[in-house]
Design a protein around this motif. Structure first.
Motif, mmCIF file in Angstrom:
data_model
loop_
_atom_site.group_PDB
_atom_site.id
_atom_site.type_symbol
_atom_site.label_atom_id
_atom_site.label_comp_id
_atom_site.label_asym_id
_atom_site.label_seq_id
_atom_site.Cartn_x
_atom_site.Cartn_y
_atom_site.Cartn_z
ATOM 1 N N LEU A 20 4.033 -5.079 -12.996
ATOM 2 C CA LEU A 20 2.577 -5.066 -12.846
ATOM 3 C C LEU A 20 2.090 -3.705 -12.376
ATOM 4 N N ALA A 21 2.797 -3.097 -11.434
ATOM 5 C CA ALA A 21 2.415 -1.764 -10.943
ATOM 6 C C ALA A 21 2.517 -0.725 -12.056
ATOM 7 N N GLY A 22 3.538 -0.814 -12.882
ATOM 8 C CA GLY A 22 3.662 0.110 -14.005
ATOM 9 C C GLY A 22 2.543 -0.063 -15.013
ATOM 10 N N THR A 23 2.162 -1.297 -15.256
ATOM 11 C CA THR A 23 1.060 -1.561 -16.179
ATOM 12 C C THR A 23 -0.257 -1.044 -15.621
ATOM 13 N N LEU A 24 -0.484 -1.237 -14.338
ATOM 14 C CA LEU A 24 -1.698 -0.700 -13.721
ATOM 15 C C LEU A 24 -1.705 0.824 -13.764
ATOM 16 N N GLY A 25 -0.553 1.438 -13.555
ATOM 17 C CA GLY A 25 -0.455 2.889 -13.659
ATOM 18 C C GLY A 25 -0.754 3.377 -15.062
ATOM 19 N N LEU A 26 -0.325 2.607 -16.051
ATOM 20 C CA LEU A 26 -0.609 2.958 -17.440
ATOM 21 C C LEU A 26 -2.109 2.990 -17.704
ATOM 22 N N PHE A 27 -2.829 2.063 -17.117
ATOM 23 C CA PHE A 27 -4.274 1.994 -17.341
ATOM 24 C C PHE A 27 -5.081 2.915 -16.433
ATOM 25 N N ARG A 28 -4.578 3.192 -15.237
ATOM 26 C CA ARG A 28 -5.386 3.875 -14.245
ATOM 27 C C ARG A 28 -5.172 5.377 -14.135
ATOM 28 N N PHE A 29 -3.984 5.877 -14.465
ATOM 29 C CA PHE A 29 -3.714 7.298 -14.273
ATOM 30 C C PHE A 29 -4.437 8.152 -15.305
ATOM 31 N N PRO A 30 -4.748 9.391 -14.935
ATOM 32 C CA PRO A 30 -5.689 10.180 -15.739
ATOM 33 C C PRO A 30 -5.129 10.801 -17.013
ATOM 34 N N ASP A 31 -3.860 11.143 -17.071
ATOM 35 C CA ASP A 31 -3.364 11.807 -18.277
ATOM 36 C C ASP A 31 -2.062 11.180 -18.753
ATOM 37 N N LEU A 32 -1.644 11.611 -19.916
ATOM 38 C CA LEU A 32 -0.471 11.057 -20.576
ATOM 39 C C LEU A 32 0.790 11.212 -19.734
ATOM 40 N N TYR A 33 0.952 12.349 -19.127
ATOM 41 C CA TYR A 33 2.184 12.635 -18.386
ATOM 42 C C TYR A 33 2.315 11.752 -17.142
ATOM 43 N N CYS A 34 1.222 11.582 -16.428
ATOM 44 C CA CYS A 34 1.241 10.685 -15.258
ATOM 45 C C CYS A 34 1.484 9.245 -15.687
ATOM 46 N N ARG A 35 0.876 8.846 -16.793
ATOM 47 C CA ARG A 35 1.052 7.484 -17.288
ATOM 48 C C ARG A 35 2.499 7.227 -17.688
ATOM 49 N N LEU A 36 3.096 8.183 -18.381
ATOM 50 C CA LEU A 36 4.497 8.014 -18.773
ATOM 51 C C LEU A 36 5.410 7.910 -17.558
#
Length: 99
Positions: A20-36
């Motif tokens: 769940l935390a990874g999924t929230l990070g995917l939606f909430r972080f600002p750029d591709l690199y942070c999301r990955l």
């Protein structure tokens, strides 16, 4: 329920929280690199806890070995895919996030 059932349930619940935390990070972080980064780290840790919970419930050592092999293959596949995605994005000029 036995103690091993409670331990397995706790490990799988912790794994689900990491997913769940990874999924929230995917939606909430600002750029591709942070999301990955968020997605691969949290999902690999979450899968590790789920595998641990399943290993506690496994009836044979062969099943535990298979689970660990699957987890390791997913670790390598996730890292490789993230590296390729980030490398391709960098080559195409995707900018890093700046405040």
């Amino acid at each position: 329920m036995t103690l091993s059932d409670y331990a397995a349930s706790a490990c799988m619940t912790v794994g689900a929280v990491f997913f769940l935390a990874g999924t929230l990070g995917l939606f909430r972080f600002p750029d591709l690199y942070c999301r990955l980064h968020a997605l691969t780290k949290a999902d690999n840790t979450g899968l590790g806890f789920v595998v641990l919970g399943l290993a506690i419930q496994a009836e044979t050592w062969l099943a535990v070995v298979k689970l660990v092999i699957i987890w390791l293959l997913v670790l390598f596949a996730g890292a490789s895919a993230s590296y390729l995605i980030a490398g391709n994005a960098f080559e195409k000029g995707t900018r890093f996030w700046k405040r």
